[in-house]
Design a protein around this motif. Sequence first.
Motif, PDB file in Angstrom:
ATOM      1  N   VAL A  97       0.346  -1.398   0.019  1.00  0.00           N
ATOM      2  CA  VAL A  97      -0.676   0.046  -0.170  1.00  0.00           C
ATOM      3  C   VAL A  97       1.352   1.069  -0.353  1.00  0.00           C
ATOM      4  N   ALA A  98       0.106   2.161  -1.188  1.00  0.00           N
ATOM      5  CA  ALA A  98       1.738   3.076  -1.517  1.00  0.00           C
ATOM      6  C   ALA A  98       0.379   3.817  -1.089  1.00  0.00           C
ATOM      7  N   SER A  99       1.173   5.629  -0.674  1.00  0.00           N
ATOM      8  CA  SER A  99       0.664   6.724  -0.647  1.00  0.00           C
ATOM      9  C   SER A  99       0.798   7.980  -1.890  1.00  0.00           C
ATOM     10  N   PRO A 100       0.741   8.641  -2.579  1.00  0.00           N
ATOM     11  CA  PRO A 100      -0.779   8.352  -3.261  1.00  0.00           C
ATOM     12  C   PRO A 100      -1.176   6.517  -3.770  1.00  0.00           C
ATOM     13  N   ALA A 101      -2.442   6.000  -3.776  1.00  0.00           N
ATOM     14  CA  ALA A 101      -2.388   5.374  -4.020  1.00  0.00           C
ATOM     15  C   ALA A 101      -2.637   4.290  -5.605  1.00  0.00           C
ATOM     16  N   ALA A 102      -2.501   5.770  -6.405  1.00  0.00           N
ATOM     17  CA  ALA A 102      -2.263   5.031  -7.622  1.00  0.00           C
ATOM     18  C   ALA A 102      -0.690   4.914  -7.769  1.00  0.00           C
ATOM     19  N   CYS A 103       0.402   4.644  -6.599  1.00  0.00           N
ATOM     20  CA  CYS A 103       1.665   4.429  -6.658  1.00  0.00           C
ATOM     21  C   CYS A 103       1.398   2.356  -6.558  1.00  0.00           C
ATOM     22  N   ASN A 104       0.786   2.234  -6.206  1.00  0.00           N
ATOM     23  CA  ASN A 104       0.595   0.193  -5.677  1.00  0.00           C
ATOM     24  C   ASN A 104       0.581  -0.465  -7.252  1.00  0.00           C
ATOM     25  N   ALA A 105       0.302   0.339  -8.365  1.00  0.00           N
ATOM     26  CA  ALA A 105       0.496  -0.380  -9.622  1.00  0.00           C
ATOM     27  C   ALA A 105       1.870  -0.508  -9.671  1.00  0.00           C
ATOM     28  N   LEU A 106       2.628   0.291  -9.311  1.00  0.00           N
ATOM     29  CA  LEU A 106       3.959   0.139  -9.844  1.00  0.00           C
ATOM     30  C   LEU A 106       4.525  -1.333  -9.277  1.00  0.00           C
ATOM     31  N   LEU A 107       4.238  -1.089  -7.778  1.00  0.00           N
ATOM     32  CA  LEU A 107       5.041  -2.386  -6.370  1.00  0.00           C
ATOM     33  C   LEU A 107       3.818  -3.675  -7.425  1.00  0.00           C
ATOM     34  N   ALA A 108       2.942  -4.064  -7.648  1.00  0.00           N
ATOM     35  CA  ALA A 108       1.996  -4.874  -8.011  1.00  0.00           C
ATOM     36  C   ALA A 108       3.138  -5.585  -8.776  1.00  0.00           C
ATOM     37  N   GLU A 109       2.834  -7.093  -9.342  1.00  0.00           N
ATOM     38  CA  GLU A 109       2.543  -7.358 -10.504  1.00  0.00           C
ATOM     39  C   GLU A 109       2.260  -7.306 -11.192  1.00  0.00           C
ATOM     40  N   ALA A 110       2.587  -7.315 -12.977  1.00  0.00           N
ATOM     41  CA  ALA A 110       1.951  -7.208 -14.403  1.00  0.00           C
ATOM     42  C   ALA A 110       1.251  -8.094 -14.310  1.00  0.00           C
ATOM     43  N   ALA A 111       1.788  -9.314 -14.279  1.00  0.00           N
ATOM     44  CA  ALA A 111       0.496 -11.112 -14.455  1.00  0.00           C
ATOM     45  C   ALA A 111      -0.649 -10.876 -14.256  1.00  0.00           C
ATOM     46  N   LEU A 112      -0.861 -10.206 -12.558  1.00  0.00           N
ATOM     47  CA  LEU A 112      -2.488 -10.480 -12.408  1.00  0.00           C
ATOM     48  C   LEU A 112      -3.463  -9.724 -13.555  1.00  0.00           C
ATOM     49  N   GLY A 113      -4.269 -10.821 -13.404  1.00  0.00           N
ATOM     50  CA  GLY A 113      -5.086 -11.121 -14.403  1.00  0.00           C
ATOM     51  C   GLY A 113      -4.858 -10.971 -16.051  1.00  0.00           C
ATOM     52  N   SER A 114      -3.636 -11.520 -16.318  1.00  0.00           N
ATOM     53  CA  SER A 114      -3.349 -11.977 -17.439  1.00  0.00           C
ATOM     54  C   SER A 114      -3.906 -13.584 -18.140  1.00  0.00           C
TER      55      SER A 114
END
Length: 427
Positions: A97-114
């Motif tokens: 969990v980052a702040s701003p919350a949009a930054c969580n996208a950079l920390l999560a695995e890109a493959a999620l949902g593929s």
Amino acid sequence: MSRSRSVITTTVGVAAVGALLAMAGCAPAPQSTPTAQPTPSESTTPDPYAGPLDFVGDELDWFLPAAAEIADMLPSVGDVSAPSSSLIAISDGGGPVASPAACNALLAEAALGSVGARTMTWTTAAPPERDGWLHVLQFADEAAAQARMDQYAQAADQCVEFEYEDASSFVSSSAEGEGGVRAIAGSLTVPRGSDDGWNQYKGYASVGNVIVSFWQPFGGELDFDTAQAAALLRDRASEARAMLIDELTANPPTPAPTPAAADPSAPWGEWEISAAGVGPVPLGVDVAEAIAAVPGAHVEESDWGGPTRLIAADGSASLLLWADDDDVVSGISVGAANVSGDRTHDGAALPAAGGVRVGDPVSAAIAAFPEGTTSRVVSSGEFFYESASRDGITLRFRADREATDPAALITGILVEDATLRTPLNFG
């Protein structure tokens, strides 16, 4: 497509009359025979394809850079692997969990949902000497991939400086191409109480239903030309887009054939797992309608909000109904599903996909549905072989070990309309 033109040439012979006719004015004027003109052939060149840009299977290879390009893009690149159709995921969800919350996208695995992938890895000579990765990720449709790319673009805009336990940053460049091609590359610095922390060179590109993602850990000083990396990602995506348009212009996509109606009273082992659903149970309907499609089946509701289980009247088989947030059936599975209450059935009593059943070797699924992706989820110890169609229908074969192992067996089969998945929300 080449075109040919047929030209007809006619030779006209003219007879000369050597004697004058006796009566003046009676001689008809000489008539010339017209020469046949070439007949223009009708053009057979079709209009360029203008529909959805949905890449599948080995078309994902078109996005992959050459090893020399990776070495030129990133510092300290060592040995670069050959492209692979295997994907390793650390987890199946959750994250920091980052702040701003949009930054969580950079920390999560890109493959999620593929639903499919092609990958390359490389060694690095500089500390921390961990492998770099590049993933070409297939999503269910353009909407899913472009929504994810919107999240990366938002993060690039909002996360030049952000907080994640300590002051962190993402300094990036972007590039755009024709037809909605977008690319972002940057240096992510997340100290986390150590010198190296989560410091990574990262990049993203998108077109159609594809997201390209790379990362390489780094230590010490920054040594990364973000603009050059973004341009390379953009150019590869643009080339792949042009190749897909050419391919679909020559071979327009066709809808999957509608399977014959299944008999709800037939043994479930005679049912087919298809793009429409499983036997008489369809995808894309309310759970109540799916249950009604099998009169006499026992219904077992989940006590934790999970899938609904339908059990054959004689107990010989069962299947799970997976629903989205609107209670619409997005997936149907047979066999093991790694959920509470999993049941064991003879594979012959369960529906089959293209003749492939629970209990068969995974190699049978790979042969029946080629150009898919093998995957491993490290956190849960799960293994899969997955094949997704151009319209987002996904077949996922669960394996009892690494799906590439010749001895791997199928323990479960899921058919899913992945376009119905709830998008990830990074905040």
